[in-house]
Write an enzyme that holds these catalytic residues in place. Structure first.
Site, PDB file in Angstrom:
ATOM      1  N   TYR A  38       0.833  -1.163   0.041  1.00 52.08           N
ATOM      2  CA  TYR A  38      -0.262   0.055  -0.025  1.00 52.08           C
ATOM      3  C   TYR A  38       0.971   1.294   0.145  1.00 52.08           C
ATOM      4  CZ  TYR A  38      -4.545  -2.035   0.746  1.00 52.08           C
ATOM      5  OH  TYR A  38      -5.565  -3.060   0.439  1.00 52.08           O
ATOM      6  N   HIS A 194     -11.991   3.421   6.033  1.00 56.39           N
ATOM      7  CA  HIS A 194     -10.693   2.723   5.587  1.00 56.39           C
ATOM      8  C   HIS A 194     -10.305   1.823   6.570  1.00 56.39           C
ATOM      9  CE1 HIS A 194     -10.321   5.597   2.188  1.00 56.39           C
ATOM     10  NE2 HIS A 194     -10.024   4.628   1.638  1.00 56.39           N
ATOM     11  N   ARG A 224      -5.878   7.237  -8.951  1.00 57.38           N
ATOM     12  CA  ARG A 224      -4.794   6.313  -8.494  1.00 57.38           C
ATOM     13  C   ARG A 224      -5.483   5.024  -9.030  1.00 57.38           C
ATOM     14  NH1 ARG A 224      -6.514   3.317  -4.007  1.00 57.38           N
ATOM     15  NH2 ARG A 224      -4.397   3.036  -3.356  1.00 57.38           N
ATOM     16  N   ASN A 226      -6.211   0.980  -8.031  1.00 58.15           N
ATOM     17  CA  ASN A 226      -6.242   0.116  -6.978  1.00 58.15           C
ATOM     18  C   ASN A 226      -6.795  -1.307  -7.774  1.00 58.15           C
ATOM     19  OD1 ASN A 226      -6.317  -0.981  -4.273  1.00 58.15           O
ATOM     20  ND2 ASN A 226      -8.526  -0.462  -4.158  1.00 58.15           N
ATOM     21  N   GLU A 266      -9.488  -0.943 -10.354  1.00 56.18           N
ATOM     22  CA  GLU A 266     -10.214   0.188  -9.959  1.00 56.18           C
ATOM     23  C   GLU A 266      -9.382   1.315 -10.486  1.00 56.18           C
ATOM     24  OE1 GLU A 266     -12.879  -1.278  -6.365  1.00 56.18           O
ATOM     25  OE2 GLU A 266     -11.351   0.263  -6.120  1.00 56.18           O
ATOM     26  N   TYR A 317      -7.136  -9.805   3.370  1.00 52.59           N
ATOM     27  CA  TYR A 317      -7.788  -8.766   3.076  1.00 52.59           C
ATOM     28  C   TYR A 317      -8.554  -8.833   1.670  1.00 52.59           C
ATOM     29  CZ  TYR A 317      -9.328  -3.929   2.324  1.00 52.59           C
ATOM     30  OH  TYR A 317      -9.990  -2.907   2.015  1.00 52.59           O
ATOM     31  N   LYS A 318      -7.994  -9.222   0.669  1.00 56.87           N
ATOM     32  CA  LYS A 318      -8.421  -8.932  -0.439  1.00 56.87           C
ATOM     33  C   LYS A 318      -8.991 -10.314  -1.022  1.00 56.87           C
ATOM     34  CE  LYS A 318      -5.025  -5.615  -2.408  1.00 56.87           C
ATOM     35  NZ  LYS A 318      -6.036  -4.784  -3.019  1.00 56.87           N
TER      36      LYS A 318
END
Length: 344
Positions: A38, A194, A224, A226, A266, A317-318
């Site tokens: 990140y 977040h 950005r 993601n 994204e 997490y993903k």
């Protein structure tokens, strides 16, 4: 460059979504390095190369008709995916104006906008729509202004109010999120929505990002990339529909991994709205199957290295943990470092 739309494809049930070779080549591959962590990877949203996803503020591509149809299906079952708090009415009209202005300017073969004071006429040739309305008067539109225009645009939209030294998610149209829900996050501030993200808080990523975003100026948007991964080309992976898609992760096998698993990217775009000074946060989602991605061997090689070395905390997490090993194994042949040396 003129956009040609595919016939309507599905993001559910029979999953007929596919990318043409043109869509594959313009796919926003998100990894500039062989490792991923990140970071505040925000950059000015300068006009990109002609035909790229960065050419215009709002990208319209071959899947336009399909995404518009998918949004309509989601809203038919769950109309609360579009919400506007009372104090965000000005921001909703501001969003409509910004989107209509840019679409008409950037895609004149499909969209037209005529203005005479507060009397506006909007034409959408792709959907065969023509709407005369009074700017600022919701009764002259078929529905609330944010819903009206975002039903005709690809991607999700969160409209953020800026107050109390923070950003608040107080309006939006979100029908294709990556495992979150606007109905749950509505009214939360930047720090709160977040909160589930691991590691980044320890690194101070979001504190720096918030300070940066609150200083965005009108006509100085930023963007950005993601990413995550998803099983099947399903756009609506919202929290409230988890019962429909969560089990699909267990269906991945070594034999179907290249067809079922998709890289989901994204393109996040943030622009200051000129009248309300709210912040528009658009989330344009692109999907690509592993076997489509592998037609660009350098991408397959890099994705192999990124996923192989991704910290377990981020993989969890993903939502990749159940099938990550199968993806890494399938991609291995595209990584020269993994090929056995030839015997002399």
């Amino acid at each position: 460059m003129s956009v040609v739309f595919n016939p309507i494809e599905s993001y559910r049930d029979d999953f007929t979504f596919r990318n043409t070779s043109k869509a594959i080549k313009r796919f926003p591959f998100p990894f500039p390095e062989d490792q991923y962590m990140y970071s505040v990877n925000i950059e000015p949203a300068l006009k990109g190369e002609a035909g790229s996803v960065f050419e215009h503020w709002f990208d319209i591509d071959e899947h336009y008709l399909s995404e518009v149809a998918e949004r309509a299906k989601v809203l038919e079952k769950d109309p609360d995916r579009c919400l506007v708090m009372p104090h965000m009415e000005c921001a909703a009209w501001d969003s409509l104006a910004l989107l209509m202005t840019h679409l008409a300017r950037d895609y004149p073969e499909w969209f037209e906008l005529y203005q005479s004071g507060d009397q506006w006429v909007w034409v959408n040739h792709a959907l065969n729509l023509r709407q005369a309305f009074t700017y600022g008067d919701s009764e002259t539109l078929p529905c609330e202004p944010l819903e009206y225009i975002t039903r005709q645009v690809q991607g999700d939209f969160a409209i953020l109010d800026q107050r109390d030294n923070n950003l608040w998610m107080d309006a939006g149209m979100v029908t294709g999120p990556a495992d979150w829900s606007i109905k749950f996050d509505a009214g939360m501030n930047f720090t709160q929505w977040h909160a589930p993200v691991p590691m980044a808080h320890k690194m101070g990523v979001f504190d720096r990002a918030l300070k940066y975003l609150m200083n965005i100026q009108v006509d100085r948007p930023v963007r950005r990339l993601n990413w995550t991964m998803t099983v099947n080309p399903r756009l609506d992976t919202s929290s409230e529909t988890y019962h429909e898609w969560g089990h699909e992760r267990s269906l991945v096998t070594p034999d179907n991994v290249a067809q079922m698993v998709h890289l989901r990217v994204e393109l996040q775009f943030l622009a200051r709205l000129p009248r309300s000074h709210a912040l528009m946060f658009s989330i344009r989602t692109y999907l690509i199957r592993l076997d489509e991605l592998a037609t660009q061997p350098e991408w397959a090689c890099r994705l192999h290295r990124v996923l192989r070395d991704l910290p377990d905390e981020l993989a969890d997490y993903k939502g990749l943990s159940q099938y990550r090993a199968m993806v890494v194994d399938w991609l291995k042949s595209y990584d020269p470092a993994e090929r056995p040396c030839c015997a002399e």
